[in-house]
Design an enzyme around this catalytic site. Structure first.
Site, PDB file in Angstrom:
ATOM      1  N   SER A 202      59.448  -8.579  18.194  1.00  0.00           N
ATOM      2  CA  SER A 202      58.828  -9.933  18.657  1.00  0.00           C
ATOM      3  C   SER A 202      58.111 -10.751  18.244  1.00  0.00           C
ATOM      4  CB  SER A 202      58.746  -8.935  20.445  1.00  0.00           C
ATOM      5  OG  SER A 202      57.952 -10.267  20.951  1.00  0.00           O
ATOM      6  N   TYR A 203      56.494 -10.515  18.239  1.00  0.00           N
ATOM      7  CA  TYR A 203      55.738 -11.200  17.170  1.00  0.00           C
ATOM      8  C   TYR A 203      55.825 -10.502  15.889  1.00  0.00           C
ATOM      9  CZ  TYR A 203      50.916 -13.323  15.873  1.00  0.00           C
ATOM     10  OH  TYR A 203      50.260 -14.004  15.195  1.00  0.00           O
TER      11      TYR A 203
ATOM     12  N   TRP B 102      50.854 -13.153  28.452  1.00  0.00           N
ATOM     13  CA  TRP B 102      50.708 -12.693  26.878  1.00  0.00           C
ATOM     14  C   TRP B 102      49.814 -12.816  26.593  1.00  0.00           C
ATOM     15  CZ3 TRP B 102      51.067 -14.434  22.021  1.00  0.00           C
ATOM     16  CH2 TRP B 102      50.788 -14.036  20.885  1.00  0.00           C
TER      17      TRP B 102
ATOM     18  N   TYR C  74      49.230  -5.621  17.536  1.00  0.00           N
ATOM     19  CA  TYR C  74      49.215  -4.741  19.045  1.00  0.00           C
ATOM     20  C   TYR C  74      48.769  -3.505  18.463  1.00  0.00           C
ATOM     21  CZ  TYR C  74      52.765  -7.900  20.229  1.00  0.00           C
ATOM     22  OH  TYR C  74      53.090  -9.221  21.072  1.00  0.00           O
TER      23      TYR C  74
ATOM     24  N   ASP D  24      67.386  -9.602  26.174  1.00  0.00           N
ATOM     25  CA  ASP D  24      66.228  -9.331  25.462  1.00  0.00           C
ATOM     26  C   ASP D  24      65.650 -11.011  25.395  1.00  0.00           C
ATOM     27  OD1 ASP D  24      64.129  -9.559  23.798  1.00  0.00           O
ATOM     28  OD2 ASP D  24      65.370 -10.777  22.295  1.00  0.00           O
TER      29      ASP D  24
ATOM     30  N   HIS E  11      63.910  -6.203  25.722  1.00  0.00           N
ATOM     31  CA  HIS E  11      63.156  -6.974  24.723  1.00  0.00           C
ATOM     32  C   HIS E  11      62.920  -5.792  24.182  1.00  0.00           C
ATOM     33  CE1 HIS E  11      60.676  -9.372  22.441  1.00  0.00           C
ATOM     34  NE2 HIS E  11      59.916  -9.357  22.812  1.00  0.00           N
TER      35      HIS E  11
END
Length: 558
Positions: A119-120, A164, A51, A241, A276
């Site tokens: 997350s990722y 995404w 990101y 989430d 999230h």
């Protein structure tokens, strides 16, 4: 190149980090001036992100530096200033290993490296950990995705996954707000949905070549390999989430199967009333969880790193810290699920007309009778039952009001009598469903709901099963139309006190669109066709087919 911030810290921009195949990744390094002048060596906190490292939270970086750490933020392969091609997840284990060992070898490092990310950024920490880099000491993982098909047990990516993929589809982040996502999600065939976004997304197409758990996906599975993870982990997520299921599963996996007995003891689970985006707001939708919902999460993280990177005698608190919704209070526990849980089935009952909230569906602890009538509805993929969510993938669902949606006849609704006293439900939610369909393949969705006295119907958690994957994602097989099958639906986890006067509600349907793709009811290859069929769905709840939701009821501590 570097920039000096007086009396605080220095940033070394675009430091090139070599990977084993010759590709170099780009890192920005935040450190105190003393460290930059090689007066001191300190432990390292590493965040690897798709990101853009340029978007780092500067206050977090400053805080870690003030607390005596080096903070390294790195663009993953193929993103931002890093070289190579971005293929989501597939290079992250080895790249993570090389990045950790590079951090440990630098002159400003004391050799102790911890990782951080959400997350990722969380999932790739696990992929790194199973590679066992020698200098990785601990991880803080937030809102972590699970193995393939755990969150979406459909064989296909959820439609909102395309949002995404578009977001990260080039070296810089792409705008998602201008895309008409509601229109995009309607496109068929699903495998060509990227046409409506206006770009070819190769990762999207590749996923439709692997619509079951095969060798392609097994390379990304970490939840079967906790025995290889040798570090303490702080696991963080929220009840809302949209990837919540992974965090409690990971905590269970590490406390039962971590590399050593000591590692199994060095795990902590933190679950808040969040989506999230953790710890950002005390209110989701119309539900306000109160001032206590927001905690000093930075201090929690610093204490964790102080203990496992600096080896200080720091109290990191109980093994499990939960926010109990409804009661709106934090509580410390020692395990998950809670040892004192009373697993209580609430059975489905009706006179054959549980359709909509105006029907006669009942949820009760009494076993159903022999010969009880079934409930039925028609599932039309062209008029799919919706799942309430914003259009983008930033947050899929919250404590939304399902009152209006429950006016549909393709939704079955089972409700308890108003509760005479408060009932706490904390833990994983499972639905045991006996059902038949006129189709060779179809879906069944289940959702747990808290009905307030004023009529507000608050979604708590939900899950689904695709009939062809009823025996697991590695063993697809179609069903025989009209035959009764037993399905177990994992509805993930919650912690909710149903207050006196409220009702417990279970909703059954055959779609939750666009959270999951629509099953076409034809049994055709997934995602490749436009044809669909209308299916008659029949739910059984008699003594031979005791359909039920199993609730983890937590007795009051006297």
């Amino acid at each position: 190149m570097s920039t000096v911030f007086p009396r605080e810290f220095q940033i070394q921009f675009d430091q090139r980090v070599p990977m084993r195949d010759g590709i170099t990744l780009s890192a920005d390094i935040y450190m105190s001036v003393l460290v930059s002048e090689q007066v001191d060596r300190r432990p390292v906190i590493l965040l690897r992100t798709p990101y853009m490292k340029s978007g780092v939270n500067l206050e977090s970086a400053k805080n870690f530096v003030r607390q005596g750490y080096i903070y390294v933020v790195m663009d993953v392969r193929g993103r931002g200033d890093s070289d190579g091609e971005f293929v989501p997840y597939f290079n992250e284990g080895q790249d993570g290993y090389d990045a950790v060992e590079w951090c440990a070898s630098q002159p400003w490092s004391d050799g102790n490296v911890g990782t951080l990310g959400a997350s990722y950024e969380g999932r790739i920490q696990w992929l790194t950990a199973i590679e066992q880099p020698p200098h990785l000491r601990t991880m803080i993982v937030l809102v972590t995705p699970s193995d393939p098909f755990v969150e979406t047990p459909t064989g296909t990516p959820g439609p909102m996954h395309l949002c995404w993929l578009h977001f990260v589809s080039s070296r810089s982040l792409q705008a998602v707000e201008a895309v008409p996502w509601d229109y995009v999600y309607q496109h068929l065939p699903l495998s060509e949905m990227d046409k409506r976004v206006g770009r070819f997304i190769s990762a999207w197409h590749t996923e439709f070549e692997h619509t079951q758990l095969d060798d392609y996906w097994l390379r990304l599975c970490y939840q079967t390999r906790f025995e290889q993870v040798q570090v303490p982990v702080l696991h963080i997520s929220g009840w809302y989430d949209d990837e919540q299921i992974g965090t409690p599963l990971n905590f269970i996996g590490m406390t039962s199967r971590g590399a050593t007995e000591e590692i199994r003891r060095q795990q902590k689970l933190l679950m808040g009333p969040w989506g999230h985006a953790t710890n950002r707001t005390s209110q989701l939708g119309k539900v306000d969880f109160g001032a206590q919902a927001i905690i000093d999460l930075r201090s929690e993280q610093v204490r964790w790193f102080d203990r496992y990177l600096k080896r200080e005698a720091v109290d990191t608190g109980a093994a499990v810290r939960l926010f109990v919704m409804g009661e709106n209070a934090w509580r410390d526990e020692q395990e998950w699920p809670l040892a004192r849980t009373v697993w209580t089935p609430f059975y489905l009952h009706s006179q054959g007309r549980a359709n909509s909230r105006f029907g006669d569906g009942v949820l009760a602890p009494e076993l159903p009778e022999a010969g009880a009538r079934t409930d039925s509805y028609w599932y039309n993929p062209d008029h799919a039952t919706p799942f309430i969510t914003d259009g983008t993938s930033a947050q899929i669902g919250g404590p939304d009001d399902y009152a209006e949606l429950q006016s549909r006849n393709d939704v079955l609704v089972y409700v308890t009598e108003p509760l005479a006293e408060d009932v706490e439900v904390t833990g994983p939610i499972k639905v045991e469903l006996y059902a038949a369909s006129s189709a060779p393949d179809t879906d069944f969705m289940a959702m747990l709901i808290d009905i307030w006295p004023d009529g507000f119907r608050q979604r708590l958690c939900d899950g689904m099963v695709r009939a062809r994957f009823r025996e697991g994602m590695q063993h697809p097989s179609l069903i025989e139309p009209g035959k009764i099958y037993h399905y177990t639906i994992d509805c993930w986890n919650t912690s909710q006190v149903f207050k006196a006067g409220h009702c417990i509600c279970l909703q059954i349907a055959s779609s939750a669109f666009p959270k999951y793709d629509r099953n076409h009811n034809t049994g055709a290859p997934l995602g490749k066709t436009t044809e669909f069929a209308i299916a008659e769905q029949r739910i059984y709840h008699d003594s031979e087919h005791p359909s039920a939701v199993v609730l983890p009821i937590v007795p009051k501590i006297v």
